[in-house]
Scaffold this active site. Structure first.
Site, short mmCIF file in Angstrom:
data_model
loop_
_atom_site.label_atom_id
_atom_site.label_comp_id
_atom_site.label_asym_id
_atom_site.label_seq_id
_atom_site.Cartn_x
_atom_site.Cartn_y
_atom_site.Cartn_z
N ASP A 119 0.82 -1.21 0.00
CA ASP A 119 0.00 0.00 0.00
C ASP A 119 0.85 1.26 0.00
O ASP A 119 0.51 2.24 -0.66
CB ASP A 119 -0.91 0.02 1.23
CG ASP A 119 -1.82 -1.18 1.25
OD1 ASP A 119 -2.01 -1.80 0.19
OD2 ASP A 119 -2.31 -1.53 2.33
N1 LIG Z 1 2.64 1.35 10.34
C1 LIG Z 1 1.53 1.75 10.95
O1 LIG Z 1 1.55 2.42 11.97
C2 LIG Z 1 0.19 1.39 10.36
C3 LIG Z 1 -0.93 1.65 11.13
C4 LIG Z 1 -2.19 1.31 10.60
C5 LIG Z 1 -2.30 0.78 9.35
N2 LIG Z 1 -1.18 0.52 8.62
C6 LIG Z 1 -1.33 0.04 7.29
O2 LIG Z 1 -0.51 -1.06 7.04
C7 LIG Z 1 -0.10 -0.98 5.68
C8 LIG Z 1 1.36 -1.06 5.64
O3 LIG Z 1 1.71 -1.03 4.27
P1 LIG Z 1 2.90 -1.93 3.79
O4 LIG Z 1 3.14 -1.56 2.37
O5 LIG Z 1 4.02 -1.78 4.76
O6 LIG Z 1 2.41 -3.43 3.90
P2 LIG Z 1 1.11 -3.99 3.20
O7 LIG Z 1 0.50 -2.93 2.34
O8 LIG Z 1 0.29 -4.55 4.29
O9 LIG Z 1 1.63 -5.09 2.22
C9 LIG Z 1 2.39 -6.12 2.77
C10 LIG Z 1 2.86 -6.91 1.58
O10 LIG Z 1 3.93 -7.75 1.99
C11 LIG Z 1 3.80 -8.99 1.32
N3 LIG Z 1 4.32 -10.01 2.19
C12 LIG Z 1 3.72 -10.54 3.27
N4 LIG Z 1 4.51 -11.45 3.84
C13 LIG Z 1 5.62 -11.52 3.06
C14 LIG Z 1 6.80 -12.32 3.11
N5 LIG Z 1 7.01 -13.20 4.09
N6 LIG Z 1 7.73 -12.11 2.17
C15 LIG Z 1 7.54 -11.19 1.20
N7 LIG Z 1 6.45 -10.45 1.08
C16 LIG Z 1 5.49 -10.61 2.03
C17 LIG Z 1 2.34 -9.19 1.00
O11 LIG Z 1 2.19 -9.70 -0.32
P3 LIG Z 1 2.21 -11.28 -0.51
O12 LIG Z 1 1.12 -11.80 0.36
O13 LIG Z 1 2.00 -11.51 -1.98
O14 LIG Z 1 3.56 -11.75 -0.05
C18 LIG Z 1 1.74 -7.77 1.03
O15 LIG Z 1 1.46 -7.32 -0.28
C19 LIG Z 1 -0.57 0.36 5.12
O16 LIG Z 1 -1.73 0.16 4.35
C20 LIG Z 1 -0.89 1.13 6.35
O17 LIG Z 1 -1.95 2.05 6.16
C21 LIG Z 1 0.07 0.82 9.11
#
Ligand SMILES: NC(=O)c1ccc[n+]([C@@H]2O[C@H](COP(=O)([O-])OP(=O)(O)OC[C@H]3O[C@@H](n4cnc5c(N)ncnc54)[C@H](OP(=O)(O)O)[C@@H]3O)[C@@H](O)[C@H]2O)c1
Ligand SMILES: NC(=O)c1ccc[n+]([C@@H]2O[C@H](COP(=O)([O-])OP(=O)(O)OC[C@H]3O[C@@H](n4cnc5c(N)ncnc54)[C@H](OP(=O)(O)O)[C@@H]3O)[C@@H](O)[C@H]2O)c1
Lengths: 109, 465, 109, 465
Positions: B392
Site C-alpha cells: 500500500d
Molecule cells: N505502520 C503503521 O503504523 C500502520 C498503522 C495502521 C495501518 N497501517 C497500514 O498497514 C499498511 C502497511 O503497508 P505496507 O506496504 O508496509 O504493507 P502492506 O500494504 O500490508 O503489504 C504487505 C505486503 O507484503 C507482502 N508479504 C507478506 N509477507 C511476506 C513475506 N514473508 N515475504 C515477502 N512479502 C510478504 C504481501 O504480499 P504477498 O502476500 O503476496 O507476499 C503484502 O502485499 C498500510 O496500508 C498502512 O496504512 C500501518
C-alpha cells in the site's frame, strides 16, 4: 476531560476544592508540555517512544503499592497485589525494551 | 506534615521532572538513551518514596507483587522479538489500564466498606474515580482484543453486523448514564459494578469490528485512554506525578494515532467505525495488465552494476523477519561501491517506527534511513528501487486515482525510479486489500518468494555477478 | 529557586505544605513549558515577544487589586493603588504596543 | 468554597491557558496576532474574576489605579516610537517589578500590623515574600538606571572604580544574610526594611558599571528577575496564574539574554562584570590603511545596474530613523528589477529583533528579512552590500583576528560581496569601540552622512541613473 471535571467542580459540595484545582493546573500544564515534547519526537523513534511512555505511565505503581500495603482487608490487598504486579510488569518491561531498542540505533557502523 | 511526607513529595516532584527530561531526550537518538536512564532513576525514586508512605502497614503483598511483575516484565523485555512489538505494546496497555482500574475499584471498595470515611467520597472524587474505572476497564479488554488480533489468536478481519454501531453507542450511553448517576449518588454500589461490567464489555465491542491492520491506530488510542486513566487515578489520590505521567502518556498515544491517520489519509472515526479492510472494501479490481516476473540473476546484475539503490521495506519485511538479510545485501552492494538508502514510509509495517526499529536491530545506521519527504526527490535519480514486502505504501493509485479508497495517502514514489523490483510471495494484497497498479507497470519486475529467502539468495547472486 | 524553596519546606513548621507543593509543581511545569514555547519564537518576533511577556506578567495586577480593595488600612490601600497603577500600565501598554508591532509584520506588500 | 471562588479559580485557569496559547502563537508572525488577542482576553477574564474576590470591600482605590494605569499605558502604547522600544521595555520592567515589590511589602505590612494573623507568616511564605521583595526592588531601580542609560539621561559609559565588584558582592552578601535571618525570624521588622532598602540600592549599583550598549542583555536579565518576582508573588498569595505568567516571563527574559550573549560570543558574567565598552577596552588600533570615499552618483549607478543588493542595517539605522528611507530605496531598485534582501544580525541595533520591527514598521515584508545563517551564503553572489549604520556586526576582525575582543562573534560577511558600501556619519566606532578593518578593504566604499539623508538622496540619484 478538563472541562468536564471543571463543570463537576461547580456541582461539588466538598472542601476538596483547592486540591482539585491544583490538580487541574498540573493536568493542563502537563497536557501542553506533553504536546510540545511528544510532537518533537522524530518518526525514527516512535516505537521506542511508545514503550517509553508506557513504562513511565507504570507510575500508577505508586498508587497500587499503597493499596497493597495499607492492609484494608484481604480484598483490597489482593486487588493491590494484582495492580502492583501489572504496573511493575509495565515499568520493568517497558524500560528494558526501550533500552534494548535504543541501544540498536547507531549513526555509523 | 511529617518529614516523610516531604520526602515522598520531593521524590514525586523529582520523578516528574526526570520523566519530562526523559521524553525530551527522545527528540534525538543520541540523547534518547541518557533520557531513558533519567526516567528510570525517576521511577526508582518515586517507588522508594512511596514505600515510606505512612499508610503502609505490611510489605508482603507489595514485595510479592513487585517480584511477580518485575520477573514478568524482565522476561518480556528480554525475550520479545522486535517483530512482535505491536502485540507486546497492546498487551502492556492492557496491564497498565488494568492496574489503574484495580486501584479505582479498591478505592471505591474502601469507601463503601467503611475503611475510608464515605463522606470523603465527594462528587469530584467520584467523577475522577468513574473516569478512571471506565477508561481503565474498557482499555483493558480492548487492548487484550487488539493483542489477540495482532497475535492472530482473534480473527483479524473486522467482525461486523448490521446495527452494530447503534448497539455500541447505546451501550456507551447506558454506561455514561450510570456514571453520571454515580457522580450524584456515589454510594450506589450496584450501578457502580454494573458500570464496571459494561466498561469491560464495551472494550471488547469497541475493538472487535476493527480490522487487524488498523490495530496500530486503535492501540495508540487505547494508549491515550490508559494514560488518561492513570491521570484520573492521580486526581483520585491527589497525586501529581501520576497526573503528569498519565497525561504525557495519554498525549503521546493521541498524537501518534493522529499522525498515523494523517499518513493513511483517514479520519479517526473512519478507522474506529469504518470497518476498513473488511470483505466489503476488499474488492480487487482484477488484473490491469500483466505482471512482469524477473529472474534472480537478472536482478542481481541490475543491483550489482547500479550506482544508487533504494530499499523500501514494508509489513512483509517484518513477517519474513528479513531485516538481517536486507542488511547483508546492502553490505555486499556497498562493498561494490553502490550507494544504498532506505525509504521508510510513516505507516510502513504495522506500527509507527516499526521499520526503523527492525532495521536498527540489523545494525543499519539510522543515517541511512530516509523519511518519505526526504527520499521521494531522490527516487528519480535512483537506478533500482527494491520494494521488500511493501504494498500500500507504494501504491501509485493513492496518488493518481482519486477514486481509490486510499486516494490522497502520501506514498513512496518508487515508480519514478529507473527500475523497480518488488519482492513478495505472490498475488497477495496489502492490508487495504487493494490491487496495486505498480505491479503492472513496465518499469516493475516481480521477484516472487519469501522476502528473507529471496534476499539471502540475492546476496550470493550479487557476489557472483 | 525551586531547590531553595524545597529546602525551606523542610524547615517549615506550618500546614501550608500541600499548597506550596502544588505551587512548586505548577512552577516546575511552567518553567519547562516556558523554555519549550519561548525557544520556538523566531528572532523576527523577539521584540514583540518582549512586550508580550511583559504585558502578561502584568497579571500581578490580580494581587494588587485585592490589596487595594481589601481595606486593610490607608497604607495598604495606597500601596495597592500604586501597584494597580503600575501593573495596569504594563498590561495596557504592553498589549497595545505588541498589537501595534504585530500589525506591522506583513508577508507580501 | 463559595461559587465565586470557583468562578475566580476558573477565570485564572482560563487565563493561564490563554497566556500559554498566546505565547505559542508567537512562533509565527501569521499566528501571533490571534495569539495576542487570546492573551488579552485571558487577562480580561482574570481581572473580572479578581474583582469578585470576597476580600474586596471598596473599589475606589482599585478603579483609581486602573484608570491611572490604563491611561498611562495606552498613552505609552500609542505614542512611543518604535526606535524607543529599548527604553520603553526597560521602563515597563521597572513598573512590573515595582508592583510585585509593593504587593510583597503590603503583605508583610498586613502580617506585622495585625491585619492578617502573624502566625500565618510561615517560613515558607516568608521565603517567597523575601524573594519577591528582593527581586522586585532591585529590578525596579536597576531597570530605571537601564532606562536612563538607554534614554541618555544617565551617562552611558560604564561607571567603574577599583574594588567595585567586591563592594557590590559584599552588599549582596549582607542582603542575602538579612533575607535568611528573616526566613527564621519573619517578625523582625527592622531587618526587613533594611533588606528592602539594600535591594533598591543594589539595583542601582548592579547596572551603573555596565555600558549602555550592553543594556539589552541587562534588560533581558532584569526582565527575567521581574518575572521571577511575579512568580514569587504567586507563591505568597498561592495564586497559580501568577506563578505561570511570572515563570513564562522570567524564562523569555532569560532565554533572550542567553541568545544575545551567544550572538556576541560573550558570557553573561562578562557582560555583568566585564565593564565592556569602557574607556579601557575602547583603544582604537589606529588606521590600518586608507578608507576609500565614494560619491553619491557612483553608488547610485552601482545600485541601479546591480542584479542583487543586500542591505545590512545596524544601530545607525535606528538612531537615524532611516527605516522608511531604506524602504523607498528598495522600492525604486525593485522597480528596476533589482532583487533586494535584508541581512539582519541577531544583535544588530540595541535589542533583539530591533531591526526587524523597524523595517516591518516601514512595510518591508518579513519574507525579505534574512537571518545571519541564511544571508551569509548569499553574499558571495551579491553585487552590492549596503551597510547602513552597522559596524560591529560586520567587523571581519571577529572572524579573522583571534586577538580581537569580539573574536568569534558571528558576523554578516559583507566583505564577500562584489562591492560594499558603508553608510555612516564619520569615523565613529561601534558600541564595542573597535576599529573595523572592513572600512579599509579595497572592496569597501565609504559614503558619509546621516543614514537617512544619504538614503533619501540615493533614491533620487538612482531614479536619474
Ligand atoms: N505502520 C503503521 O503504523 C500502520 C498503522 C495502521 C495501518 N497501517 C497500514 O498497514 C499498511 C502497511 O503497508 P505496507 O506496504 O508496509 O504493507 P502492506 O500494504 O500490508 O503489504 C504487505 C505486503 O507484503 C507482502 N508479504 C507478506 N509477507 C511476506 C513475506 N514473508 N515475504 C515477502 N512479502 C510478504 C504481501 O504480499 P504477498 O502476500 O503476496 O507476499 C503484502 O502485499 C498500510 O496500508 C498502512 O496504512 C500501518
Ligand atoms: N541588538 C542587541 O540585542 C544587542 C545587545 C547588546 C549589545 N549589542 C551590541 O550592539 C552592537 C550593534 O552593532 P551594530 O553594527 O548594529 O551597531 P554598532 O556596532 O553600534 O555601530 C553603529 C554604527 O552606526 C553609525 N551611526 C550612528 N548613527 C548614525 C547615523 N545617524 N547615520 C549613519 N550612521 C550612524 C556609527 O558610526 P558613525 O558614528 O561614524 O556614524 C556606528 O559605527 C553590537 O556590537 C552588539 O554586540 C546589541
Amino acid at each position: 476531560m478538563t472541562l468536564n471535571i471543571l463543570i463537576l467542580l461547580f456541582s461539588s459540595g466538598t472542601m476538596s476544592g483547592p486540591a482539585i484545582i491544583a490538580a487541574l493546573y498540573v493536568f493542563v500544564l502537563a497536557a501542553f508540555l506533553g504536546y510540545q515534547v511528544i510532537s518533537r519526537v522524530p518518526p525514527l523513534l516512535h516505537t521506542p517512544l511508545m514503550s517509553a511512555t508506557n513504562a513511565i505511565s507504570g507510575i500508577s505503581l505508586v498508587g497500587s503499592i499503597v493499596i497493597a500495603g495499607s492492609g484494608h482487608g484481604r480484598v483490597a490487598s489482593i486487588l493491590g497485589f494484582i495492580a502492583v504486579a501489572c504496573a511493575s510488569t509495565n515499568v520493568v518491561g517497558g524500560f528494558v525494551i526501550t533500552d534494548r531498542m535504543l541501544r540498536m540505533f547507531k549513526r555509523k557502523k | 506534615m511529617h518529614w516523610q511526607t516531604y520526602f515522598i513529595e520531593f521524590s514525586y516532584l523529582l520523578a516528574s521532572v526526570l520523566f519530562i527530561l526523559g521524553l525530551k531526550g527522545m527528540s534525538h537518538p543520541e540523547t534518547a538513551k541518557k533520557g531513558m536512564h533519567m526516567a528510570e532513576f525517576g521511577m526508582l525514586m518515586a517507588i522508594i518514596g512511596t514505600l515510606m508512605h505512612f499508610e503502609i502497614v505490611s510489605y508482603t503483598w507489595i514485595i510479592a507483587g513487585l517480584l511477580v511483575g518485575s520477573t514478568l516484565g524482565a522476561a518480556m523485555g528480554v525475550w520479545v522479538p522486535m517483530t512482535a512489538m505491536p502485540q507486546r505494546t497492546a498487551l502492556s496497555h492492557a496491564f497498565g489500564a488494568f492496574a489503574a482500574a484495580l486501584v479505582g475499584i479498591a478505592e471505591y471498595y474502601s469507601y463503601t466498606h467503611g475503611i475510608k470515611p464515605i463522606a470523603d467520597l465527594s462528587h469530584v472524587t467520584m467523577s475522577a474515580l468513574g473516569f478512571e474505572i471506565m477508561l481503565g476497564s474498557l482499555t483493558t479488554t480492548g487492548s487484550l482484543i487488539a493483542f489477540g488480533k495482532l497475535q492472530g489468536i482473534v480473527p483479524g478481519q473486522p467482525l461486523v453486523y448490521r446495527g452494530q454501531n447503534i448497539f455500541n453507542m447505546s451501550l456507551l450511553a447506558v454506561m455514561i448514564g450510570l456514571f453520571v448517576y454515580l457522580i450524584f449518588v456515589p454510594t450506589a454500589v450496584i450501578p457502580f459494578y454494573a458500570m464496571l461490567g459494561l466498561a469491560f464489555v464495551f472494550g471488547v465491542l469497541l475493538v472487535m469490528p476493527i480490522g487487524s491492520a488498523d490495530m496500530p491506530v486503535v492501540m495508540s488510542l487505547l494508549n491515550s485512554y490508559a494514560g488518561l486513566a492513570a491521570a484520573a487515578t492521580g486526581f483520585v489520590l491527589g497525586n501529581k506525578v501520576l497526573i503528569i505521567a498519565g497525561t504525557l502518556d495519554g498525549f503521546s498515544g493521541f498524537i501518534l494515532s493522529i499522525l498515523m491517520c494523517r499518513a493513511m489519509n483517514r479520519s479517526i472515526t473512519n478507522v474506529l467505525f469504518g470497518a476498513f479492510g473488511s470483505a466489503s472494501t476488499a474488492t480487487a479490481q482484477g488484473e490491469q495488465g500483466t505482471m512482469r516476473e524477473v529472474g534472480m540473476e537478472d536482478v542481481a546484475v541490475q543491483l550489482a552494476y547500479a550506482s544508487k539503490v533504494v530499499f523500501v521495506p514494508g509489513y512483509g519485511l517484518a513477517t519474513a523477519q528479513a531485516q538481517h538479510a536486507v542488511r547483508e545485501l546492502a553490505n555486499v552492494l556497498e562493498q561494490r561501491g553502490v550507494t544504498v538508502k532506505y525509504g521508510i514510509h510513516p505507516v510502513a509495517g504495522r506500527m509507527p517506527g516499526h521499520m526503523n526499529v527492525l532495521l536498527a536491530e540489523a545494525n543499519v545506521p539510522y543515517s541511512q534511513l530516509y523519511e518519505l519527504e526526504q527520499i521521494n526527490p531522490d527516487l528519480a535519480s535512483t537506478d533500482v528501487a527494491v520494494v521488500i514486502g511493501a504494498n500500500d505504501v507504494v501504491n501509485p493509485d493513492a496518488r493518481d486515482n482519486p477514486g481509490s479508497p486510499i486516494a490522497g495517502m502520501p506514498i513512496i514514489e518508487v515508480d519514478r525510479a529507473k527500475s523497480v523490483i518488488v519482492l513478495k510471495r505472490g498475488q497477495g494484497k496489502g492490508f487495504s486489500g487493494l490491487e496495486n497498479p505498480l505491479f503492472f507497470k513496465p518499469v516493475t519486475g516481480m521477484l516472487y518468494g519469501d522476502a528473507k529467502d529471496t534476499l539471502t539468495k540475492l546476496v550470493g547472486a550479487v557476489q557472483h555477478a
